[in-house]
Design an enzyme around this catalytic site. Structure first.
Site, mmCIF file in Angstrom:
data_model
loop_
_atom_site.group_PDB
_atom_site.id
_atom_site.type_symbol
_atom_site.label_atom_id
_atom_site.label_comp_id
_atom_site.label_asym_id
_atom_site.label_seq_id
_atom_site.Cartn_x
_atom_site.Cartn_y
_atom_site.Cartn_z
ATOM 1 N N LYS A 283 30.250 -16.035 -4.807
ATOM 2 C CA LYS A 283 31.419 -16.917 -4.828
ATOM 3 C C LYS A 283 31.715 -17.450 -3.429
ATOM 4 O O LYS A 283 31.882 -18.661 -3.233
ATOM 5 C CB LYS A 283 32.643 -16.170 -5.363
ATOM 6 C CG LYS A 283 33.891 -17.045 -5.455
ATOM 7 C CD LYS A 283 35.130 -16.244 -5.790
ATOM 8 C CE LYS A 283 35.686 -15.541 -4.572
ATOM 9 N NZ LYS A 283 37.005 -14.931 -4.796
ATOM 10 N N ASP B 151 36.414 -18.015 -9.318
ATOM 11 C CA ASP B 151 37.458 -17.132 -8.795
ATOM 12 C C ASP B 151 38.295 -16.641 -9.967
ATOM 13 O O ASP B 151 37.957 -16.843 -11.135
ATOM 14 C CB ASP B 151 38.298 -17.852 -7.743
ATOM 15 C CG ASP B 151 39.287 -18.823 -8.354
ATOM 16 O OD1 ASP B 151 39.050 -19.294 -9.491
ATOM 17 O OD2 ASP B 151 40.319 -19.115 -7.721
#
Length: 227
Positions: free
Chosen positions: A126, A145
């Site tokens: 991420k 997220d």
């Protein structure tokens, strides 16, 4: 009536059309002016609000301006400098290690590949995706997220639970040209309307497409629990 469209592709297309209209100027909310600052800010943002990160980095980036600064830092002092950030002691160690690696292996530059970025301490896929997208203009995937995870499950786009699995499941159905903005749109909508505990379904532009709508359904597909 909150009902998904016939295919995931159609569902995604309609969701994106509506969210682009609702949030035309959405973008990353972390403050940074260099690739290094971006990398540091994203590492600090794990399980911490962007607002808090921006408060802390306003002074941090004045004190630490180069990878060498982080590499030479005393970890306890660095932890004090980022106090208020979630897991600040652990993250201080990450920042010091990142500085060392950038100096020793990358000539002080933030690398531009997924593999090199994820080799850095405290950097997962991420974080690497954010740095690639906003630091190098390289879009290799979708940043998943907490908002993207929640909304993509809540809206019936994926049934996967882990971020990396969600990303792999979304990439074939989200147009590649929208991969970067997909995240920002979902974050904006998650913050403004579709929060974790009490989404405002009455005010949601996606309510009629949402198989989790509190107005029509008993279960939040994001958590699998009853409303």
């Amino acid at each position: 009536m909150g009902t998904s469209l016939d295919t995931r592709e159609a569902q995604v297309e309609e969701i994106l059309d509506r969210l682009y209209e609702e949030y035309p100027d959405t973008t990353i909310s972390l403050n940074f002016s260099t690739r290094l600052e971006l990398l540091i800010a994203v590492v600090l943002s794990a399980q911490c609000t962007d607002e808090r990160v921006n408060e802390v980095t306003a002074e941090l980036f004045e004190k630490y301006q180069t990878p060498e600064d982080y590499a030479a830092a005393d970890v306890e002092e660095l932890a004090d400098d980022i106090y208020g950030i979630t897991f600040h002691n652990n993250k201080a160690g990450y920042l010091q290690s990142i500085g060392e690696t950038l100096v020793e292996e990358h000539d002080g530059e933030v690398p531009d590949t997924m593999s090199e970025l994820t080799d850095l301490s405290g950097v997962g896929r991420k974080t690497a995706n954010v740095v690639l997208q906003h630091g190098h203009d390289v879009v290799e995937g979708i940043v998943v997220d907490t908002h993207v995870r929640r909304l993509s499950r809540r809206l019936g786009i994926t049934e996967e639970e882990r971020p990396e699995k969600i990303e792999q499941d979304l990439m074939p159905v989200v147009p590649e040209a929208d991969w970067q903005q997909f995240t920002h749109l979902f974050i904006s909508h998650g913050r403004a309307v579709c929060d974790a505990r009490n989404p405002d379904c009455d005010e949601c532009v996606l309510e009629d497409l949402c198989p989790s709508s509190k107005l029509d359904h008993d279960v939040d597909l994001a958590s699998g629990e009853a409303w």
